[in-house]
Design a protein around this motif. Structure first.
Motif, PDB file in Angstrom:
ATOM      1  N   SER A  25       6.765  -5.174  -1.106  1.00 55.56           N
ATOM      2  CA  SER A  25       5.991  -4.420  -0.120  1.00 55.56           C
ATOM      3  C   SER A  25       4.954  -3.532  -0.795  1.00 55.56           C
ATOM      4  O   SER A  25       3.898  -3.254  -0.220  1.00 55.56           O
ATOM      5  N   ARG A  26       5.250  -3.096  -2.013  1.00 55.56           N
ATOM      6  CA  ARG A  26       4.290  -2.284  -2.759  1.00 55.56           C
ATOM      7  C   ARG A  26       3.080  -3.105  -3.203  1.00 55.56           C
ATOM      8  O   ARG A  26       2.042  -2.553  -3.548  1.00 55.56           O
ATOM      9  N   ALA A  27       3.250  -4.422  -3.225  1.00 59.83           N
ATOM     10  CA  ALA A  27       2.148  -5.302  -3.631  1.00 59.83           C
ATOM     11  C   ALA A  27       1.338  -5.743  -2.417  1.00 59.83           C
ATOM     12  O   ALA A  27       0.854  -6.877  -2.351  1.00 59.83           O
ATOM     13  N   ALA A  28       1.197  -4.850  -1.443  1.00 59.88           N
ATOM     14  CA  ALA A  28       0.473  -5.165  -0.206  1.00 59.88           C
ATOM     15  C   ALA A  28      -0.896  -5.752  -0.518  1.00 59.88           C
ATOM     16  O   ALA A  28      -1.617  -5.260  -1.392  1.00 59.88           O
ATOM     17  N   THR A  29      -1.241  -6.824   0.211  1.00 57.77           N
ATOM     18  CA  THR A  29      -2.463  -7.593  -0.041  1.00 57.77           C
ATOM     19  C   THR A  29      -3.253  -7.741   1.259  1.00 57.77           C
ATOM     20  O   THR A  29      -2.682  -8.157   2.266  1.00 57.77           O
ATOM     21  N   PRO A  30      -4.532  -7.414   1.262  1.00 54.54           N
ATOM     22  CA  PRO A  30      -5.319  -7.561   2.504  1.00 54.54           C
ATOM     23  C   PRO A  30      -5.258  -8.980   3.054  1.00 54.54           C
ATOM     24  O   PRO A  30      -5.258  -9.953   2.292  1.00 54.54           O
ATOM     25  N   CYS A  31      -5.174  -9.089   4.375  1.00 55.38           N
ATOM     26  CA  CYS A  31      -5.092 -10.416   4.994  1.00 55.38           C
ATOM     27  C   CYS A  31      -6.410 -11.169   4.809  1.00 55.38           C
ATOM     28  O   CYS A  31      -7.453 -10.585   4.515  1.00 55.38           O
ATOM     29  N   HIS A  32      -6.340 -12.481   4.998  1.00 52.21           N
ATOM     30  CA  HIS A  32      -7.475 -13.362   4.700  1.00 52.21           C
ATOM     31  C   HIS A  32      -7.855 -14.120   5.970  1.00 52.21           C
ATOM     32  O   HIS A  32      -7.052 -14.865   6.524  1.00 52.21           O
TER      33      HIS A  32
ATOM     34  N   PRO B 274       9.592 -15.543   8.859  1.00 55.67           N
ATOM     35  CA  PRO B 274      10.496 -14.395   8.781  1.00 55.67           C
ATOM     36  C   PRO B 274       9.967 -13.239   7.940  1.00 55.67           C
ATOM     37  O   PRO B 274      10.226 -12.072   8.259  1.00 55.67           O
ATOM     38  N   LEU B 275       9.217 -13.521   6.872  1.00 55.46           N
ATOM     39  CA  LEU B 275       8.683 -12.433   6.063  1.00 55.46           C
ATOM     40  C   LEU B 275       7.609 -11.659   6.825  1.00 55.46           C
ATOM     41  O   LEU B 275       7.498 -10.437   6.676  1.00 55.46           O
ATOM     42  N   PHE B 276       6.838 -12.338   7.660  1.00 52.72           N
ATOM     43  CA  PHE B 276       5.882 -11.638   8.515  1.00 52.72           C
ATOM     44  C   PHE B 276       6.628 -10.774   9.523  1.00 52.72           C
ATOM     45  O   PHE B 276       6.242  -9.620   9.785  1.00 52.72           O
ATOM     46  N   MET B 277       7.712 -11.307  10.071  1.00 51.43           N
ATOM     47  CA  MET B 277       8.478 -10.553  11.057  1.00 51.43           C
ATOM     48  C   MET B 277       9.131  -9.321  10.422  1.00 51.43           C
ATOM     49  O   MET B 277       9.213  -8.267  11.048  1.00 51.43           O
ATOM     50  N   LEU B 278       9.587  -9.433   9.179  1.00 46.27           N
ATOM     51  CA  LEU B 278      10.117  -8.263   8.477  1.00 46.27           C
ATOM     52  C   LEU B 278       9.029  -7.225   8.240  1.00 46.27           C
ATOM     53  O   LEU B 278       9.267  -6.018   8.358  1.00 46.27           O
TER      54      LEU B 278
ATOM     55  N   GLU C 232      -2.159   2.619   6.982  1.00 46.23           N
ATOM     56  CA  GLU C 232      -1.810   1.375   6.311  1.00 46.23           C
ATOM     57  C   GLU C 232      -1.575   0.268   7.340  1.00 46.23           C
ATOM     58  O   GLU C 232      -1.439   0.534   8.539  1.00 46.23           O
ATOM     59  N   ASP C 233      -1.504  -0.989   6.865  1.00 48.60           N
ATOM     60  CA  ASP C 233      -1.514  -2.149   7.752  1.00 48.60           C
ATOM     61  C   ASP C 233      -0.337  -3.064   7.425  1.00 48.60           C
ATOM     62  O   ASP C 233      -0.206  -3.537   6.289  1.00 48.60           O
ATOM     63  N   GLU C 234       0.513  -3.311   8.422  1.00 51.09           N
ATOM     64  CA  GLU C 234       1.673  -4.191   8.205  1.00 51.09           C
ATOM     65  C   GLU C 234       1.273  -5.619   7.850  1.00 51.09           C
ATOM     66  O   GLU C 234       2.041  -6.338   7.209  1.00 51.09           O
ATOM     67  N   ARG C 235       0.073  -6.037   8.249  1.00 56.93           N
ATOM     68  CA  ARG C 235      -0.380  -7.377   7.862  1.00 56.93           C
ATOM     69  C   ARG C 235      -0.581  -7.465   6.355  1.00 56.93           C
ATOM     70  O   ARG C 235      -0.348  -8.512   5.740  1.00 56.93           O
ATOM     71  N   ASP C 236      -0.987  -6.358   5.736  1.00 54.14           N
ATOM     72  CA  ASP C 236      -1.118  -6.322   4.286  1.00 54.14           C
ATOM     73  C   ASP C 236       0.261  -6.346   3.628  1.00 54.14           C
ATOM     74  O   ASP C 236       0.454  -6.970   2.580  1.00 54.14           O
ATOM     75  N   VAL C 237       1.217  -5.650   4.243  1.00 56.11           N
ATOM     76  CA  VAL C 237       2.594  -5.699   3.737  1.00 56.11           C
ATOM     77  C   VAL C 237       3.120  -7.126   3.790  1.00 56.11           C
ATOM     78  O   VAL C 237       3.790  -7.592   2.865  1.00 56.11           O
ATOM     79  N   ALA C 238       2.794  -7.841   4.872  1.00 62.31           N
ATOM     80  CA  ALA C 238       3.222  -9.240   4.982  1.00 62.31           C
ATOM     81  C   ALA C 238       2.688 -10.054   3.810  1.00 62.31           C
ATOM     82  O   ALA C 238       3.398 -10.896   3.248  1.00 62.31           O
TER      83      ALA C 238
ATOM     84  N   PRO D 234      13.941  -2.649   6.016  1.00 55.32           N
ATOM     85  CA  PRO D 234      12.846  -1.866   5.422  1.00 55.32           C
ATOM     86  C   PRO D 234      13.174  -0.378   5.317  1.00 55.32           C
ATOM     87  O   PRO D 234      12.792   0.284   4.343  1.00 55.32           O
ATOM     88  N   ARG D 235      13.877   0.155   6.304  1.00 50.59           N
ATOM     89  CA  ARG D 235      14.226   1.577   6.268  1.00 50.59           C
ATOM     90  C   ARG D 235      15.257   1.854   5.177  1.00 50.59           C
ATOM     91  O   ARG D 235      15.163   2.830   4.430  1.00 50.59           O
ATOM     92  N   GLU D 236      16.272   0.993   5.071  1.00 54.93           N
ATOM     93  CA  GLU D 236      17.258   1.128   4.000  1.00 54.93           C
ATOM     94  C   GLU D 236      16.577   1.119   2.643  1.00 54.93           C
ATOM     95  O   GLU D 236      16.879   1.945   1.774  1.00 54.93           O
ATOM     96  N   ALA D 237      15.673   0.163   2.449  1.00 54.48           N
ATOM     97  CA  ALA D 237      15.014   0.030   1.148  1.00 54.48           C
ATOM     98  C   ALA D 237      14.266   1.304   0.776  1.00 54.48           C
ATOM     99  O   ALA D 237      14.321   1.768  -0.371  1.00 54.48           O
ATOM    100  N   GLU D 238      13.581   1.895   1.745  1.00 57.04           N
ATOM    101  CA  GLU D 238      12.857   3.136   1.486  1.00 57.04           C
ATOM    102  C   GLU D 238      13.815   4.275   1.172  1.00 57.04           C
ATOM    103  O   GLU D 238      13.613   5.054   0.229  1.00 57.04           O
ATOM    104  N   MET D 239      14.908   4.392   1.942  1.00 59.40           N
ATOM    105  CA  MET D 239      15.853   5.480   1.742  1.00 59.40           C
ATOM    106  C   MET D 239      16.576   5.355   0.405  1.00 59.40           C
ATOM    107  O   MET D 239      16.800   6.351  -0.291  1.00 59.40           O
TER     108      MET D 239
END
Length: 462
Positions: free
Chosen positions: A100-107, A207-211, A221-227, A317-322
């Motif tokens: 998730s830290r390697a967020a990449t702008p969508c194309h 599923p990774l987009f849904m996560l 920030e943009d969840e599409r970049d997180v995807a 995602p919340r667990e991972a952050e905590m």
């Protein structure tokens, strides 16, 4: 520059995931082609399997009243989710954070499967959508996996979040923004500007987009970049016809339209993550102006209620952050787990307490950081916090109520908490079930040699 997406087996396609995962792990996928009702049967199957300790992915090929097959319980197993990240359950949190830290702008691409059918104007008829009734207590059939996308009117930064929705008319959905997160903030901006808010609801994706749609990120920030980060490549997107919103090219169905910030409509009840049927709602009206869909869409459904799938999708995602925050501040923390038994309201922490009072610091930190939590139990590192019975044993053996309880009042609560009043405040509690420096006792144990002999003996039993 726009580019044309690749063929039908693109790695960002849920169909690609289904095919490759089924081939690699056939024991973890159940295909049912016998007739299945659209009224609660999918939920009943998931609950029956869960009672047996099983959480396979289900593909239902013959659901009454639906022209589409149903894929459900995708997120029911943490082991299956970990496999998406090429790791095991123990490594899931770290793997999620790294990607998730390697967020990449969508194309942006010119076209994609989601544009195979475009329905607009008077031809929009939401009754043709594949939908399920999940619980007897639900008001009607519900969209449970709908990810609503809106874009900031000035920056174009997108926000994705999950919101239940029911059909109100041929071109209208009633939905709830009860999380009152970033989408709620964008809706208030639209209200201040005296305009409706353009949105797109995405139903069915990898599923990774849904996560990624559950990611906990800042407003800008943009969840599409997180995807893109989770997938390891930019998310391929196409523009919706009317409002130009950038949606996944390989989505199954997209509904484009507006949410009226001034309109209020009846919505609910619906079986929520608390395990209760909830009619708490922000009662928002979503008018659908365009339907984008594949010619043969798959309904990727999420089981509602306190299903493992519903809980995992929201909490990983919340667990991972905590976990990352706690371990950075408290190196003695060894593990964090949000048990399904506590829905989103409980967390267990294992640690090697290095000084008196450190467990209290950990509890207060977690209760302050996570707005969902009401109870945190801290135990020693030798306790398996993925097992409720182990945590309860530690509580029974190490905990003294008169000295080991921390209670904090007057903190913001979750809107769906049935024990709280709407979106008012709640109290929170920490329970220190560590042994402490003055504890005297040796835990009864069985030698590895005896355990190996037992395993050999039982291995021969039919």
């Amino acid at each position: 520059m726009l580019m044309t997406p690749s063929g039908p087996h693109h790695p960002q396609d849920v169909r690609h995931f289904l095919a490759t995962y089924s081939a690699a792990h056939p024991e973890d996928v159940i295909v049912i082609d016998a007739p299945v009702s659209d009224d609660q049967d999918a939920t009943a199957l998931i609950w029956t399997l869960a009672a047996q300790g099983r959480h396979p992915m289900l593909r239902l090929g013959n659901v009454a009243g639906l022209e589409a097959p149903v894929l459900c319980n995708v997120f029911g197993s943490r082991r299956r989710i970990a496999r998406l990240f090429d790791t095991d359950e123990a490594g899931l949190h770290d793997a999620y954070q790294v990607r998730s830290r390697a967020a990449t702008p969508c194309h942006e691409v010119e076209t994609g499967p989601v544009l195979e059918q475009v329905i607009s104007g008077d031809d929009v008829d939401l009754s043709q959508l594949p939908m399920l009734q999940h619980f007897e207590t639900d008001a009607t059939k519900y969209i449970t996996s709908g990810m609503i996308l809106s874009e900031h009117p000035e920056t174009g930064s997108g926000n994705l979040s999950y919101h239940r929705a029911m059909i109100r008319s041929p071109n209208q959905l009633a939905t709830s923004l009860h999380s009152r997160g970033h989408l709620w903030r964008l809706l208030n901006m639209a209200r201040e500007q005296g305009r409706p808010m353009p949105v797109a609801m995405i139903i069915g994706g990898h599923p990774l987009f849904m996560l990624a749609a559950s990611a906990r990120i800042a407003f800008e920030e943009d969840e599409r970049d997180v995807a893109g980060g989770l997938m390891g490549e930019p998310l391929e997107v196409v523009r919706t016809p009317k409002y130009g919103l950038r949606v996944p090219a390989y989505a199954e169905i997209v509904l484009e339209g507006v949410i009226d910030p001034e309109a209020s409509v009846e919505e609910g009840p619906f079986g929520e993550f608390t395990g209760y049927s909830s009619d708490r709602s922000t009662n928002n009206l979503f008018t659908v102006e365009t339907i984008l869909r594949r010619k043969d869409p798959i309904l990727v459904s999420v089981a509602g209620g306190n299903s493992a799938e519903h809980l995992n999708l929201g909490r990983i995602p919340r667990e991972a952050e905590m976990v990352e925050k706690l371990k950075a501040r408290f190196p003695s923390v060894t593990a964090v787990h949000y048990p399904s038994s506590g829905t989103h309201f409980h967390a267990y922490v294992a640690m090697n307490q290095s000084r008196e009072g450190e467990a209290r610091q950990v509890m207060l930190g977690l209760l302050g950081w996570d707005p969902y939590l009401k109870t945190v139990i801290v135990v020693d590192a030798d306790i398996d916090i993925t097992r409720d019975e182990e945590v309860l044993w530690a509580l029974s053996s190490h905990f003294q109520p008169h000295r080991d309880v921390v209670i904090v009042e007057g903190l913001p609560g979750n809107a769906l908490d049935p024990s709280a009043s709407g979106i008012g405040t709640t109290s929170r509690m920490g329970l220190d079930a560590t042994r402490g420096p003055d504890f005297h006792g040796t835990r009864a144990r069985i030698s590895p040699a005896a355990q190996e002999r037992a395993a050999d003996l039982l291995g021969g039993v039919v």
